[in-house]
Scaffold this motif. Structure first.
Motif, short mmCIF file in Angstrom:
data_model
loop_
_atom_site.label_atom_id
_atom_site.label_comp_id
_atom_site.label_asym_id
_atom_site.label_seq_id
_atom_site.Cartn_x
_atom_site.Cartn_y
_atom_site.Cartn_z
N ALA A 41 50.33 26.20 58.78
CA ALA A 41 50.18 27.17 57.70
C ALA A 41 49.64 28.48 58.25
N ARG A 42 50.20 29.60 57.78
CA ARG A 42 49.66 30.88 58.18
C ARG A 42 48.35 31.14 57.46
N THR A 43 47.59 32.10 57.94
CA THR A 43 46.27 32.35 57.38
C THR A 43 46.19 33.64 56.58
N GLN A 44 47.26 34.45 56.59
CA GLN A 44 47.27 35.70 55.84
C GLN A 44 47.97 35.51 54.50
N GLU A 45 47.34 36.04 53.44
CA GLU A 45 48.00 36.05 52.13
C GLU A 45 49.16 37.03 52.16
N PRO A 46 50.35 36.63 51.66
CA PRO A 46 51.44 37.60 51.57
C PRO A 46 51.05 38.76 50.67
N ALA A 47 51.31 39.96 51.14
CA ALA A 47 50.80 41.15 50.47
C ALA A 47 51.80 41.78 49.52
N GLU A 48 52.96 41.21 49.38
CA GLU A 48 54.04 41.94 48.75
C GLU A 48 54.30 41.52 47.31
N CYS A 49 53.76 42.24 46.36
CA CYS A 49 54.46 42.57 45.14
C CYS A 49 54.32 41.65 43.93
N THR A 50 54.36 42.32 42.78
CA THR A 50 54.55 41.67 41.49
C THR A 50 55.81 42.27 40.88
N ALA A 51 56.72 41.41 40.40
CA ALA A 51 58.02 41.87 39.90
C ALA A 51 58.29 41.27 38.53
N GLU B 77 59.05 48.45 25.61
CA GLU B 77 59.39 49.80 26.05
C GLU B 77 59.03 49.96 27.53
N GLU B 78 59.65 50.96 28.17
CA GLU B 78 59.31 51.23 29.57
C GLU B 78 57.84 51.61 29.73
N GLU B 79 57.25 52.25 28.73
CA GLU B 79 55.84 52.60 28.83
C GLU B 79 54.97 51.35 28.91
N ARG B 80 55.39 50.28 28.21
CA ARG B 80 54.63 49.04 28.30
C ARG B 80 54.76 48.43 29.70
N ILE B 81 55.96 48.53 30.27
CA ILE B 81 56.17 48.03 31.64
C ILE B 81 55.30 48.82 32.61
N LYS B 82 55.23 50.13 32.44
CA LYS B 82 54.36 50.94 33.30
C LYS B 82 52.90 50.51 33.15
N GLY B 83 52.50 50.17 31.93
CA GLY B 83 51.14 49.70 31.72
C GLY B 83 50.86 48.41 32.46
N VAL B 84 51.85 47.51 32.50
CA VAL B 84 51.70 46.27 33.27
C VAL B 84 51.56 46.59 34.75
N LEU B 85 52.39 47.48 35.25
CA LEU B 85 52.36 47.82 36.67
C LEU B 85 51.07 48.53 37.06
N ARG B 86 50.38 49.14 36.09
CA ARG B 86 49.12 49.84 36.34
C ARG B 86 47.90 48.96 36.06
N ASP B 87 48.11 47.70 35.73
CA ASP B 87 47.03 46.81 35.30
C ASP B 87 46.05 46.51 36.43
N HIS B 88 44.74 46.48 36.10
CA HIS B 88 43.69 46.26 37.08
C HIS B 88 42.97 44.93 36.89
N GLY B 89 43.54 44.02 36.11
CA GLY B 89 42.91 42.71 35.98
C GLY B 89 42.83 42.00 37.33
N GLY B 90 41.61 41.64 37.77
CA GLY B 90 41.43 41.03 39.09
C GLY B 90 41.25 42.04 40.20
N PHE B 91 40.99 43.29 39.84
CA PHE B 91 40.82 44.38 40.80
C PHE B 91 39.89 43.98 41.97
N PRO B 92 40.22 44.33 43.20
CA PRO B 92 41.33 45.17 43.66
C PRO B 92 42.63 44.39 43.91
N GLN B 93 42.57 43.04 43.85
CA GLN B 93 43.77 42.23 44.08
C GLN B 93 44.51 42.03 42.75
N SER B 94 44.84 43.14 42.13
CA SER B 94 45.45 43.15 40.80
C SER B 94 46.93 43.47 40.92
N ILE B 95 47.62 43.49 39.78
CA ILE B 95 49.03 43.89 39.79
C ILE B 95 49.14 45.28 40.40
#
Length: 369
Positions: free
Chosen positions: A104-114, A300-318
């Motif tokens: 098992a690798r020891t680094q968390e994958p850093a890539e993305c929420t989709a 709406e796209e504005e709601r999607i932008k809000g999800v992409l800007r979400d800070h729940g779990g900051f700094p490891q947030s969306i």
């Protein structure tokens, strides 16, 4: 409106598209290749060995994705970079993250929420894809948009890194792809076609079935998640599917109430051991949180932008931010944020982290019949 990163355009045969791209972005490609060669050295892969892996990647790419390989060969020619180093660059995920089989690798994958939203749920009735691209902040200067039109009329617009052909993007047939890194105990460095070549092969497909076939029919060494969708003209509803791809197996996730969300761990019944279970991290809540934040009703796209800007779990947030005191190898943040409207053939992209972005910038493609 000025885009937040360079735009490279090219047209012609795959070789010519690659050659033009390589020539126009030669300085960035040279710097990015040197940067990744240093990253390979940091995980114990010297320059000669990296080129040996690159030669293996090149041979596999020419066998299973020949048009993509022709374009990459053209990139090397145009940029005047060793062709095996260009293929090693496109295999950066395999070379940096894969370890000995069964370890098992020891680094968390850093890539993305989709996420994907079908027309039955979007406010415009359009099929939408969106994601934050999370990666090492030192890679931001090497990011660019690549817009190619090949000799078969296929136009592809993709966010990528200099010297690579695709990450997230869409084509003029209304097909789009977003991507998340995954990991299993079966991942290896010399397992076939590189992760980023596979991404480009999916984006070159004229329809969703062809993209799925390209992914499933191509041997690979690294695990990858592809969230794919296509919009159809003439009033036919669009479709979306998530492919969790391991080196020797593929899992599938379908929309639930018109929505799919995904982060960096497996959610299907894939017959492989997910290495993230040995590491942990925010992936285990990000996708579920994104689905919950999308909520009920028309989206709406504005709601999607809000999800992409979400800070729940900051700094490891969306909306990912650098962790104070993190080792260099573990540094990551949301470099760019994008929304793909597949009906309009439009990409909207913002510099990241998206919480700092005043607006998303738009670039569109012409439709094909």
């Amino acid at each position: 409106m000025q885009l937040p990163l360079p735009l490279i355009t090219s047209s012609g045969t795959p070789r010519k598209c690659g050659n033009t791209y390589g020539s126009l972005a030669a300085a960035a490609i040279a710097a990015n290749t040197a940067n990744y060669m240093a990253r390979f050295a940091a995980v114990g892969i010297g320059a000669e060995q990296a080129r040996e892996y690159g030669a293996l990647f090149r041979a596999a790419s020419h066998e299973y994705a020949p048009r993509v390989a022709e374009m990459l060969d053209g990139v090397a020619e145009g940029a005047r970079i060793n062709v095996d180093e260009i293929y090693a660059l496109n295999g950066r995920t395999e070379l940096i993250y894969s370890v000995e089989p069964g370890v098992a690798r020891t680094q968390e994958p850093a890539e993305c929420t989709a996420l994907a939203v079908l027309g039955e749920r979007s406010a415009t009735t359009h099929t939408l894809l969106a994601q934050n691209w999370d990666w090492h902040p030192d890679q931001r200067p090497y990011a660019l948009l690549l817009d190619t039109t090949d000799d078969q009329g296929r136009r592809v617009l993709a966010l990528t890194e200099a010297g690579m052909l695709a990450k997230a993007g869409l084509n003029n047939a209304g097909l789009g792809v977003c991507v998340n890194m995954l990991g299993t105990l079966r991942d290896r460095r010399d397992g076939g076609v590189p992760y980023h070549v596979l991404l480009r092969a999916a984006l070159e497909a004229p329809h969703l079935g062809g993209a799925i076939k390209a992914v499933c029919g191509t041997p690979r060494g690294a695990s990858i998640n592809l969230l794919m969708a296509q919009a159809y003209d003439g009033g036919t509803p669009g479709e979306a599917i998530d492919l969790e791809v391991g080196p020797d197996d593929v899992g599938f996730l379908h929309p639930i109430d018109g929505v799919i969300t995904h982060a960096n761990h497996f959610e299907s019944a894939l017959s492989a051991v997910d290495t993230l279970k040995y590491i942990g991290g925010s992936s285990f809540f990000r996708a579920a949180r994104a689905r919950r934040l999308l909520g009920a009703g028309r989206i709406e796209e504005e709601r999607i932008k809000g999800v992409l800007r979400d800070h729940g779990g900051f700094p490891q947030s969306i909306c990912r931010h650098e962790e104070p005191g993190a080792a260099d190898v573990d540094r990551t943040e949301s470099l760019f944020s994008l929304i793909l409207d597949l009906d309009e053939r439009r990409m909207s992209i913002a510099n990241g982290p998206p919480c700092t972005a005043v607006e998303y910038h738009h670039i569109g493609l012409e439709k094909t019949g």
